[in-house]
Enzyme design. Sequence first.
Site: not given
Length: 366
Positions: A205-206
């Site tokens: 998700h980063r």
Amino acid sequence: MKVLSIVGARPNFMKVAPLHRAFSKFSDIESKIVHTGQHYDAKMSDVFFNQLELPKPDYFLGVGGGSHTQQTAKIMVEFEQVMLAEKPDIVLVVGDVNSTIACAMVAVKEHVPVVHVEAGLRSNDRGMPEEINRIMTDCISDHLFVTEQAGMANLKRESIPDEKVHFVGNVMIDSLVYYRSKASQLELLKELNLDRKSYVLVTMHRPSNVDDAEGLKNILAIVKDTSEHKHVLFPVHPRTLKNMETFGLLDDLKTLSNVTLLEPQGYLEFLYLMENAALIITDSGGIQEETTYLKVPCITFRASTERPVTVELGTNYLLSDLNPESVKELVSEILGGKSKKGQIPPLWDGHAAERIVEILRNKYAK
């Protein structure tokens, strides 16, 4: 003693839950929860309050998205009103999100003591907004509760007075220990037609990994290569899903064989999936800690980690970039039986919140 505990993003809930539970054991402590709404999505927020048995927040600020500056500013403006109405004895912040530093700054300007839980963590990468939030919050906090020895060393190096710093363990692990038995009663594997240790769990998700086409193509390749060893379960974060679609890669992801895409999972469901996985591939911060406690191998895509104990003592492997070839080699090695055995770090025993509350009660209870 009135305490306002701040939650803003998904990881905060798991940290505040054991603290609120520990505060609530004492009749002389009034524990209230302020949800800033920094991250607000029913799947990633409401479910955590329900599963973690947190009461409905006393305040919901509803700040929503925006740039880091906009979000921080909105939180400060809204939280100031809460401070003036409540006049707390303590403001407790956890972790390193924008809500953490925003509420800490408001409290300090109102001359209210700030307690930072999970203090002292450093990635030494100031390109990460979380790193700036950590440094600034620690600098202005009155009590700093630390999860690992590296945090103690960092704070000493930054000249934080020793009397402010307390090594207490990890409240994230408190939640894991408390809910582990409840999570084990789920039957997700039966529903997915999988056995224990028969799959690899993937989360990404980063922004640095999922906000451009190159990163997403590498994630696609990593998932595909890994699925040749074992089934892959991939709970897809909303940001990752949106970007996969934007860059025209979602159909490719959906057609991969031996891969199951899932919606974001609740806390109990994800804990269950972590414990039963053969390996976890992630870019998360907290998962590094949880897998170390569970002794499940974990590959983390980060140039550095603010949780070095997970690499030094635990089961975490750090890879600096999304290089499919490097991952392929490491996955093969781990699944071939050559993974770290790992140890549980000191004071990660499920009682960190109790230690924190005892220290605060001795200091501030009237």
